[in-house]
Design a protein around this motif. Structure first.
Motif, PDB file in Angstrom:
ATOM      1  N   UNK A  67       0.570  -0.534   0.057  1.00 47.63           N
ATOM      2  CA  UNK A  67       0.175   0.138  -0.214  1.00 47.63           C
ATOM      3  C   UNK A  67       0.608   1.619   0.200  1.00 47.63           C
ATOM      4  N   UNK A  68       1.682   1.212   0.858  1.00 45.11           N
ATOM      5  CA  UNK A  68       2.718   2.615   0.906  1.00 45.11           C
ATOM      6  C   UNK A  68       3.140   2.918  -0.403  1.00 45.11           C
ATOM      7  N   UNK A  69       3.980   2.036  -1.720  1.00 42.10           N
ATOM      8  CA  UNK A  69       4.356   1.667  -2.589  1.00 42.10           C
ATOM      9  C   UNK A  69       3.353   2.282  -3.715  1.00 42.10           C
ATOM     10  N   UNK A  70       1.896   1.740  -3.470  1.00 48.84           N
ATOM     11  CA  UNK A  70       1.400   2.120  -4.298  1.00 48.84           C
ATOM     12  C   UNK A  70       0.756   3.465  -4.034  1.00 48.84           C
ATOM     13  N   UNK A  71       1.040   4.154  -3.102  1.00 55.06           N
ATOM     14  CA  UNK A  71       0.231   5.413  -2.848  1.00 55.06           C
ATOM     15  C   UNK A  71       1.650   5.990  -3.365  1.00 55.06           C
ATOM     16  N   UNK A  72       2.891   6.081  -3.227  1.00 53.64           N
ATOM     17  CA  UNK A  72       3.601   6.980  -3.467  1.00 53.64           C
ATOM     18  C   UNK A  72       3.695   6.766  -4.982  1.00 53.64           C
ATOM     19  N   UNK A  73       3.134   5.808  -5.804  1.00 58.67           N
ATOM     20  CA  UNK A  73       3.150   5.456  -7.270  1.00 58.67           C
ATOM     21  C   UNK A  73       2.001   6.820  -7.618  1.00 58.67           C
ATOM     22  N   UNK A  74       0.413   7.521  -6.980  1.00 60.28           N
ATOM     23  CA  UNK A  74       0.096   7.538  -7.333  1.00 60.28           C
ATOM     24  C   UNK A  74       0.239   8.978  -6.955  1.00 60.28           C
ATOM     25  N   UNK A 208      -6.723  -6.869  -6.477  1.00 61.70           N
ATOM     26  CA  UNK A 208      -8.419  -6.443  -6.330  1.00 61.70           C
ATOM     27  C   UNK A 208      -8.434  -5.901  -4.718  1.00 61.70           C
ATOM     28  N   UNK A 209      -8.110  -6.111  -3.138  1.00 64.21           N
ATOM     29  CA  UNK A 209      -7.684  -5.314  -2.047  1.00 64.21           C
ATOM     30  C   UNK A 209      -6.947  -3.955  -2.318  1.00 64.21           C
ATOM     31  N   UNK A 210      -5.707  -3.822  -2.790  1.00 67.10           N
ATOM     32  CA  UNK A 210      -5.797  -2.422  -3.601  1.00 67.10           C
ATOM     33  C   UNK A 210      -6.268  -1.933  -4.395  1.00 67.10           C
ATOM     34  N   UNK A 211      -7.232  -2.326  -5.139  1.00 69.16           N
ATOM     35  CA  UNK A 211      -7.590  -1.381  -5.913  1.00 69.16           C
ATOM     36  C   UNK A 211      -8.845  -1.234  -5.453  1.00 69.16           C
ATOM     37  N   UNK A 212      -9.665  -2.065  -4.766  1.00 68.07           N
ATOM     38  CA  UNK A 212     -11.180  -1.754  -3.929  1.00 68.07           C
ATOM     39  C   UNK A 212     -10.445  -1.137  -2.097  1.00 68.07           C
ATOM     40  N   UNK A 213      -9.396  -0.967  -2.467  1.00 72.74           N
ATOM     41  CA  UNK A 213      -8.670  -0.530  -0.070  1.00 72.74           C
ATOM     42  C   UNK A 213      -9.702   0.904   0.603  1.00 72.74           C
ATOM     43  N   UNK A 214     -10.060   1.704  -0.179  1.00 71.14           N
ATOM     44  CA  UNK A 214     -10.863   2.194   0.370  1.00 71.14           C
ATOM     45  C   UNK A 214     -12.239   2.227   0.484  1.00 71.14           C
ATOM     46  N   UNK A 215     -12.824   1.424  -0.260  1.00 67.56           N
ATOM     47  CA  UNK A 215     -14.013   0.735  -0.216  1.00 67.56           C
ATOM     48  C   UNK A 215     -14.557  -0.531   0.773  1.00 67.56           C
ATOM     49  N   UNK A 216     -12.844  -0.995   0.301  1.00 72.23           N
ATOM     50  CA  UNK A 216     -12.861  -2.294   1.965  1.00 72.23           C
ATOM     51  C   UNK A 216     -13.632  -1.720   3.598  1.00 72.23           C
ATOM     52  N   UNK A 217     -12.269  -0.395   3.889  1.00 67.30           N
ATOM     53  CA  UNK A 217     -11.790  -0.183   4.157  1.00 67.30           C
ATOM     54  C   UNK A 217     -12.765   0.940   5.289  1.00 67.30           C
ATOM     55  N   UNK A 218     -14.728   1.275   4.318  1.00 67.68           N
ATOM     56  CA  UNK A 218     -15.667   1.829   4.815  1.00 67.68           C
ATOM     57  C   UNK A 218     -16.862   1.201   4.973  1.00 67.68           C
ATOM     58  N   UNK A 219     -16.449  -0.285   4.387  1.00 62.54           N
ATOM     59  CA  UNK A 219     -17.410  -1.501   4.594  1.00 62.54           C
ATOM     60  C   UNK A 219     -16.919  -1.987   5.739  1.00 62.54           C
ATOM     61  N   UNK A 220     -15.499  -1.936   6.391  1.00 64.91           N
ATOM     62  CA  UNK A 220     -15.283  -2.370   7.035  1.00 64.91           C
ATOM     63  C   UNK A 220     -15.301  -1.183   7.978  1.00 64.91           C
ATOM     64  N   UNK A 221     -15.327  -0.520   7.948  1.00 63.33           N
ATOM     65  CA  UNK A 221     -15.784   0.753   9.241  1.00 63.33           C
ATOM     66  C   UNK A 221     -17.314   0.381   9.529  1.00 63.33           C
ATOM     67  N   UNK A 243       2.126  -2.801  10.661  1.00 64.22           N
ATOM     68  CA  UNK A 243       2.698  -4.116  10.207  1.00 64.22           C
ATOM     69  C   UNK A 243       3.007  -3.650   8.631  1.00 64.22           C
ATOM     70  N   UNK A 244       2.452  -3.099   8.142  1.00 60.19           N
ATOM     71  CA  UNK A 244       3.314  -2.215   6.665  1.00 60.19           C
ATOM     72  C   UNK A 244       5.154  -1.774   7.475  1.00 60.19           C
ATOM     73  N   UNK A 245       5.006  -1.132   8.665  1.00 62.62           N
ATOM     74  CA  UNK A 245       6.400  -0.860   9.092  1.00 62.62           C
ATOM     75  C   UNK A 245       7.310  -1.888   9.195  1.00 62.62           C
ATOM     76  N   UNK A 246       6.606  -2.896   9.592  1.00 62.73           N
ATOM     77  CA  UNK A 246       7.598  -4.169  10.010  1.00 62.73           C
ATOM     78  C   UNK A 246       7.374  -5.027   8.874  1.00 62.73           C
TER      79      UNK A 246
END
Length: 664
Positions: A67-74, A208-221, A243-246
């Protein structure tokens, strides 16, 4: 020597206040534990559904890592779909290249293993000749030899062959494979279908988790935390960041560990040094046993490739030195935040996840347990997970001290106290930790859950703790008031944002500290007496029995300037009023102070002044600082007021003058 120049600079020992040592008493709700049926059902679902849950868990952790790598590319302008695909393809290409290199190196090593047989046999003969381990080697060799003889010996129960018949010649047998080409292809590809299918499923789920990350987050909330968006959002951010940093930092640490290992093994002449470097990189993801396994294989190869022992020793030294450097220098430098797991929790988690999901569970044990701890830290229903596996103290310092005193273990309590005193002074420790611990004991006594024997044991342990801290008190009293140190500490105190108490000097004053109504009050009085003595005053102590009407007359108050009586029970105002009256009758020039011990932060100065006026005391305090300040005050004593009833009786007994003859 007073603490006017010391307590205003109390931060000079460490610069900042210890959060553990200064935690105030706060009611903590009882942690709810799940029932046995819930635990068994959850574990059974994870075990029998591992074919489903294991790929999802791997995909989830890879999503956290990428996820951090995808955010950096975006952020640099790459479209979301392209960023996701590039990140996933790059990650799995690196894993594929890693696997290909390892497979190639293993194949090359397998071809060279027969060459090393001579060196291994030579070392075994040298051990036998020198007698090192000879007994063990001889016994093992004898066992192997006897087993071989038993296998080769003809079974005595079988009938012997007739001597007149000539032995039969062996018949040559040729095995002809009649498998069809399709069956051969199926036998080759069949074992690869399951891992390849799992890998493909993981890749698809990660995308699919990386593409729908925000939507999955909203559904979990919406599913678990819609009623508390702040807490749920904080939990998700904490889990993703932790976890990502670890995973990222563990990968960097492993690379920095594996590169010197590979180079060192190549310099030493160990075959396939690249293979051992890559295995060291991968095995360090496995907690505790991974580095050991990564070291044993090159050691065995070093034993096989050289006739002497020097190569084995150099190889072992290389691994030991790199492990020490990595564990003590590289990891503390790169890990900005820890995983939040205790050492025991990492071991238990490794055992549990290995039993549940096999070797992959062992590799995933730490990040999966980190997710559970984060969940327990932010979601009240799962708080037991943070209590079981987290590395944060689960008991406040005062509660931990109370438990040790209640168990009759003042030595361990002293150890904890001395750790805190490395950063803070006695007055802070007693005010924020020890007195609140005694307050817990007083509450248990008032509720009727503490017997007389437990109360006496608690009080005795507390007084033993005070006696054990005499050396610390003496060192604190002997500290010189340095101008430079004071200036430095003032700067540190300003930086820390704390205002330390400025306690007066007690030189030339004599103070009597006494307990009010019980043994616990006596223990609190002993703590107060020690702090007052640190300030330079002459201190004497009296027990609660000495404050009874029969014993108070025997007190020697001629040389005493101030008497301070402490109560842990706040419903002792009437008793305090009677004590003030009796003491002031015995010596009119005596200052008498009352301390109603309470939690830090609950002091009300205006209410204390009013209460002091009501009970005719010179001062009323609720904490250690105010008690010491009042005890060492040089203000004149308050005069004893007459009781209203006695004043009325005197007025009635006084004859009235005859009224003036107005009529005349």
């Amino acid at each position: 020597m007073g603490l006017a120049g010391r307590h205003s600079v109390a931060n000079r020992r460490n610069g900042t206040a210890s959060p553990d040592a200064l935690t105030a008493i706060a009611p903590h709700p009882r942690t709810a534990l799940p029932n046995v049926a819930t635990i068994v059902t959850t574990v059974a679902a994870l075990y029998f559904g591992r074919e489903v849950f294991l790929p999802i868990a791997i995909a989830l952790l890879l999503t956290f890592a990428l996820a951090p790598l995808v955010s950096a590319l975006k952020r640099v302008g790459v479209p979301r779909l392209a960023a996701v695909i590039a990140s996933v393809v790059g990650a799995f290409a690196a894993l594929g290249l890693f696997s290909f290199i390892v497979a190639t190196q293993v194949s090359e090593l397998a071809q060279n293993i027969p060459v090393y047989q001579t060196n291994i046999l030579t070392k075994i003969r040298s051990l036998k000749e020198t007698g090192v381990g000879g007994g063990i080697l001889a016994r093992l060799g004898g066992v192997v030899e006897r087993v071989g003889q038993e296998i080769n010996r003809q079974d005595a129960t079988l009938p012997a062959a007739a001597p007149d018949k000539p032995p039969r010649e062996p018949v040559p047998v040729e095995i002809v494979s009649r498998e069809r080409p399709l069956e051969v292809l199926q036998n080759i590809i069949g074992p690869l279908i399951s891992p390849l299918g799992s890998a493909g499923l993981i890749i698809v789920v990660v995308i699919f988790m990386l593409l729908e990350r925000e939507d999955l987050r909203d559904r979990f909330i919406r599913l678990v935390g819609y009623g508390d968006l702040h807490r749920t959002t904080e939990a998700l951010q904490d889990a993703g960041k932790r976890v990502g940093r670890y995973l990222l930092m563990q990968l960097v640490v492993n690379i920095l560990y594996a590169i010197p290992i590979a180079i060192g093994l190549w310099i030493l002449g160990i075959p396939n040094a690249l293979l051992w470097g890559l295995l060291a990189l991968a095995l360090r993801f496995v907690p505790y046993i991974g580095p050991a396994i990564g070291m044993l294989l090159p050691l065995f190869l070093a034993l096989a490739v050289a006739p002497g022992w020097s190569l084995v020793l150099w190889t072992a030294a290389l691994f030991v030195v790199m492990e020490l450097i990595t564990g003590n220098v590289v990891e503390p430098w790169l890990y900005g935040s820890r995983t939040g797991l205790s050492s025991l929790a990492i071991i238990v988690a490794a055992i549990f996840w290995t039993w549940l999901w096999g070797p992959l569970g062992l590799v995933l044990s730490t990040p999966l347990t980190v997710c559970l701890v984060v969940l327990g830290r932010h979601v009240p229903q799962f708080e037991f997970l943070d209590v079981l596996f987290g590395n944060q103290p689960v008991l406040e310092p005062h509660a931990r001290l109370y438990q040790r005193l209640l168990a009759g273990d003042p030595d361990e309590a002293t150890d904890h106290a001395e750790e805190m005193l490395e950063e803070k002074y006695l007055v802070d420790f007693y005010d924020k930790v020890a007195i609140p611990a005694l307050l817990l004991g007083e509450r248990d006594r008032a509720r009727g859950v503490m017997g007389d024997q437990q109360r006496r044991q608690l009080a005795a342990s507390a007084e033993a703790l005070v006696a054990n801290l005499d050396d610390s008190a003496r060192e604190e009293a002997d500290e010189e008031d340095g101008t430079l140190a004071a200036a430095e500490a003032d700067d540190q105190g300003d930086a820390a944002g704390e205002e330390e108490p400025d306690l007066p000097d007690g030189t030339g004053l004599s103070v009597l500290c006494a307990g009010g109504r019980g043994e616990l009050d006596d223990a609190a009085a002993a703590m107060l007496a020690q702090v007052v003595e640190v300030q330079g005053a002459t201190v004497s102590k009296a027990g609660f029995a000495d404050m009874e009407p029969a014993g108070i007359r025997r007190l020697e108050l001629d040389a005493v300037d101030t008497v301070v009586v402490g109560f842990l029970n706040l419903d002792s105002i009437k008793h305090a009023r009677f004590l003030v009256r009796r003491l002031k009758r015995m010596k009119a020039a005596l200052r008498v102070g009352i301390v109603f011990w309470s939690e830090p932060g609950s002091e009300d100065k205006a209410a204390a002044v009013k209460l002091a006026q009501d009970i005719n005391a010179d001062f009323v305090a609720h904490g250690m600082v105010d008690a010491v300040t009042g005890a060492l005050s040089t203000e004149p004593p308050v005069a004893l007021k007459l009781v209203a009833k006695r004043r009325m009786r005197r007025q009635r007994a006084t004859p009235r003058k005859a009224p003036a003859a107005a009529a005349s």
